[in-house]
Design an enzyme around this catalytic site. Structure first.
Site, PDB file in Angstrom:
ATOM      1  N   GLU A 111      44.917  77.876 -11.870  1.00  0.00           N
ATOM      2  CA  GLU A 111      45.700  77.121 -10.889  1.00  0.00           C
ATOM      3  C   GLU A 111      46.478  75.982 -11.532  1.00  0.00           C
ATOM      4  O   GLU A 111      46.952  75.081 -10.856  1.00  0.00           O
ATOM      5  CB  GLU A 111      44.788  76.594  -9.773  1.00  0.00           C
ATOM      6  CG  GLU A 111      44.143  77.718  -8.989  1.00  0.00           C
ATOM      7  CD  GLU A 111      43.399  77.245  -7.741  1.00  0.00           C
ATOM      8  OE1 GLU A 111      43.461  76.052  -7.415  1.00  0.00           O
ATOM      9  OE2 GLU A 111      42.756  78.093  -7.111  1.00  0.00           O
ATOM     10  N   LYS A 123      42.202  79.130   4.924  1.00  0.00           N
ATOM     11  CA  LYS A 123      42.989  80.044   4.101  1.00  0.00           C
ATOM     12  C   LYS A 123      43.402  81.203   4.987  1.00  0.00           C
ATOM     13  O   LYS A 123      42.544  82.020   5.376  1.00  0.00           O
ATOM     14  CB  LYS A 123      42.125  80.580   2.955  1.00  0.00           C
ATOM     15  CG  LYS A 123      41.760  79.548   1.877  1.00  0.00           C
ATOM     16  CD  LYS A 123      40.680  80.117   0.952  1.00  0.00           C
ATOM     17  CE  LYS A 123      40.548  79.337  -0.338  1.00  0.00           C
ATOM     18  NZ  LYS A 123      39.345  79.771  -1.106  1.00  0.00           N
TER      19      LYS A 123
HETATM   20  P1  PGA Z   1      40.056  81.439  -4.866  1.00  0.00           P
HETATM   21  O1  PGA Z   1      39.665  79.942  -5.160  1.00  0.00           O
HETATM   22  O2  PGA Z   1      41.427  81.471  -4.293  1.00  0.00           O
HETATM   23  O3  PGA Z   1      39.954  82.083  -6.215  1.00  0.00           O
HETATM   24  O4  PGA Z   1      39.034  81.980  -3.891  1.00  0.00           O
HETATM   25  C1  PGA Z   1      40.084  78.878  -4.356  1.00  0.00           C
HETATM   26  C2  PGA Z   1      38.905  78.147  -3.746  1.00  0.00           C
HETATM   27  O5  PGA Z   1      37.738  78.517  -3.982  1.00  0.00           O
HETATM   28  O6  PGA Z   1      39.109  77.196  -3.001  1.00  0.00           O
HETATM   29 ZN    ZN Z   2      36.686  76.949  -2.708  1.00  0.00          ZN
END
Ligand code: PGA
Ligand code: ZN
Length: 428
Positions: free
Chosen positions: A206, A338
């Site tokens: 990231e 998300k």
């Molecule tokens: P991921 O990580 O998109 O790989 O699931 C992001 C998070 O855990 O917040």
């Molecule tokens: Zn997370």
């Protein structure tokens, strides 16, 4: 009247920030406008997330998305043509019913979320309004407090350190723009510090610096030093936010820390994190325990919830029912939102509303696999989430989102309200 009838739905394969295939969808309306969106992808996924449908087989490590793309171009397109794009909830419900599975595994969560967001883009374009304002209507909104990664770790850095995200948040800033100014200085200071220590080894998934540390605590020390080197006050201007992502190294009440070769039980984890809370200016901790350890979440929240934001990510998987149950049981005080964990924009919004009802902090979040798509920047403002998490301060799939919020804040001029401390659940 603008005709918002859907006339065309087109899916195609594009590429994400890890060089992996993903699904893009274009939705065209009778009035001539088009909306487009791309599905993101996680690496440390919760087991109850909407399924990111992959083809398996030899090509691209089994990660191709031909099946999800054909879901869009066949079943989903057939159902959506002739429907009204301004009815987002009905469209999303229709797709969920068409899929017919609990985990969205038939059509694919990736097919669903890209289509759902593309419909939103098209409807907002038809209304000639930015998405955030289309969502907010006349409701007041705040510009979110950003959580920005400085060091990557966990599954995003080959498990070099256990903790997945070492982030900063700047609630003491007076605007989003100022929060980014401060973060830019911290990110630069952290890079300089790593270079001096001979530990600069590029960045993780990231965009945060690769965590070439010998312990999780060494990373925390480096973060505090970087904040101070940037001329900012740790704890008042700037706080630390951690994503432990504990489901990645713990289950059945056993947590195996790779760096120190230790195995802890739930109490041991709570004690270790409590020690970090005592020694570092930490304002927020995500997934401190594993997704299968609600009792641990309860213990941790009871002990520290009055002074720390405790976020459920893998634990709550953007699910309104889970958020409501966790709130009733005192298992967290914040929820990560998300959209692709839920599968549709409407379901993600329902999870956020459940969080707000419970007085939770609400954080709209990207995934570790991202693209130029900036929909979540708009969701975080239009839904007045208060917080936004999209990874680090480098790489364009990350800065695209930060820059979009900057533009929106600027467009609001003196009307813009930065959430700052008000976004944190313990700061009522
Ligand atoms: P991921 O990580 O998109 O790989 O699931 C992001 C998070 O855990 O917040
Ligand atoms: Zn997370």
């Amino acid at each position: 009247m603008t005709d918002t009838t859907i006339t065309r739905v087109h899916g195609r394969r594009v590429w994400d920030s890890r060089g992996r295939p993903t699904v893009e969808v274009e939705v065209t309306l009778a009035c001539g406008v088009t909306g487009r969106a791309i599905a993101p992808a996680g690496a440390s996924t919760g087991s109850a997330e909407a399924l990111d449908l992959r083809d398996g087989g030899a090509s691209f490590g089994g990660l191709d998305v031909a099946n999800a793309v054909s879901s869009v171009n066949r079943d989903i397109a057939d159902m959506l043509k002739g429907r009204d794009a301004s009815g987002q909830a009905a469209i999303d419900r229709g797709m969920v019913e068409l899929d017919g599975t609990v985990n969205r595994g038939r059509l694919g969560g990736n097919a669903l979320v890209a289509t759902s967001m593309a419909v939103l883009h098209a409807a907002a374009a038809a209304a000639r309004t930015p998405i955030w304002r289309y969502l907010a209507g006349n409701q007041a909104v705040r510009i979110p407090l950003p959580e920005i990664q400085i060091f990557g770790g966990g599954a995003h850095a080959a498990r070099r350190v256990d903790v997945q995200d070492f982030m900063v948040m700047c609630p003491g800033a007076s605007s989003f723009a100022e929060a980014l100014d401060w973060t830019a200085e911290i990110y630069r200071a952290a890079g300089a510090l790593m270079k001096r220590a001979g530990k600069l080894q590029g960045v993780a998934d990231e965009g945060g610096y690769w965590p070439a540390f010998d312990s999780n605590e060494e990373a925390l020390d480096a973060l505090v030093s970087a904040i101070a080197d940037a001329g900012l006050a740790p704890g008042s201007d700037v706080g630390i936010s951690l994503d432990i992502a504990a489901s990645e190294f713990g289950s059945n009440g056993r947590y195996t820390l790779a760096l120190d070769g230790r195995t802890l039980d739930t109490e041991g984890m709570v004690e270790m994190l409590g020690g970090w809370l005592a020694n570092y200016p930490i304002l927020s901790i995500e997934d401190p325990l594993a997704e299968d350890d609600p009792a641990g979440f309860g213990i941790f929240t009871k002990e520290y919830g009055s002074r720390c934001q405790i976020i459920g990510d893998d634990f709550l998987v953007t699910n309104a029912g889970r958020v409501a149950r966790a709130a009733a049981a005192g298992h967290a005080n914040a929820v990560l939102i998300k959209p692709n964990q839920a599968g549709t924009v409407t379901e993600a919004h329902e999870a956020l509303i459940a969080g707000k009802k419970a007085g939770f902090g609400t954080i709209v979040s990207a995934r570790s696999g991202e693209t130029e798509d900036v929909t979540i920047a708009h969701l975080s403002i239009g839904w007045d989430a208060g917080q936004l998490k999209v990874g680090s301060f480098s790489r364009s799939e990350r800065t695209a989102k930060w820059n979009e919020v900057l533009r929106i804040e600027e467009s609001l001029g003196t009307q813009a309200v930065f959430s700052g401390w008000s976004a944190l659940p313990f700061h009522h």
